[in-house]
Design a protein around this motif. Sequence first.
Motif, short mmCIF file in Angstrom:
data_model
loop_
_atom_site.label_atom_id
_atom_site.label_comp_id
_atom_site.label_asym_id
_atom_site.label_seq_id
_atom_site.Cartn_x
_atom_site.Cartn_y
_atom_site.Cartn_z
N ASP A 139 2.90 7.11 -12.24
CA ASP A 139 2.71 6.04 -11.26
C ASP A 139 1.51 6.37 -10.39
O ASP A 139 1.57 7.27 -9.55
N ARG A 140 0.42 5.64 -10.57
CA ARG A 140 -0.81 5.91 -9.82
C ARG A 140 -0.68 5.57 -8.34
O ARG A 140 -1.30 6.20 -7.49
N GLN A 141 0.11 4.56 -8.05
CA GLN A 141 0.22 4.08 -6.67
C GLN A 141 1.26 4.84 -5.86
O GLN A 141 1.39 4.62 -4.66
N ASN A 142 2.01 5.70 -6.54
CA ASN A 142 3.00 6.53 -5.85
C ASN A 142 4.01 5.71 -5.05
O ASN A 142 4.32 6.02 -3.89
N TYR A 143 4.49 4.64 -5.70
CA TYR A 143 5.52 3.84 -5.05
C TYR A 143 6.84 4.59 -4.94
O TYR A 143 7.67 4.27 -4.10
#
Length: 123
Positions: free
Chosen positions: A98-102
């Motif tokens: 997850d690139r956005q680190n949700y």
Amino acid sequence: VQLQASGGGLVQAGGSLRLSCVVSGRTFSSYTMGWFRQAPGKEREFVGYVSRSGGRTTYADSVKGRFTISRDNVKNTVYLQMNSLNPEDTAVYYCAADRQNYGSSSRYEYDYWGQGTLVTVSS
């Protein structure tokens, strides 16, 4: 970014397995890493995730207390230690980044996926 999962196999109920997922590239430590699984005829479901530093983990209720996710940011690897396995854990297991680190349990929040590794638990 490429993810390569390994470590699946056949195990008896009550046994253990450790899955590994190696991630290519130099940005591994910037991703939240998740594990999902998909049993035959079922939707892909969330297993758990680990934060970028490895300091925080979250698990699905079905695996809590039995599975542990960890990561090694030097080796670009995330692990899924599975203990007390039962036949309901039989599935193809996928790692995801997850690139956005949700920090999400939704598969739609993950950007990169490995090819999956099959875990079969016999009764």
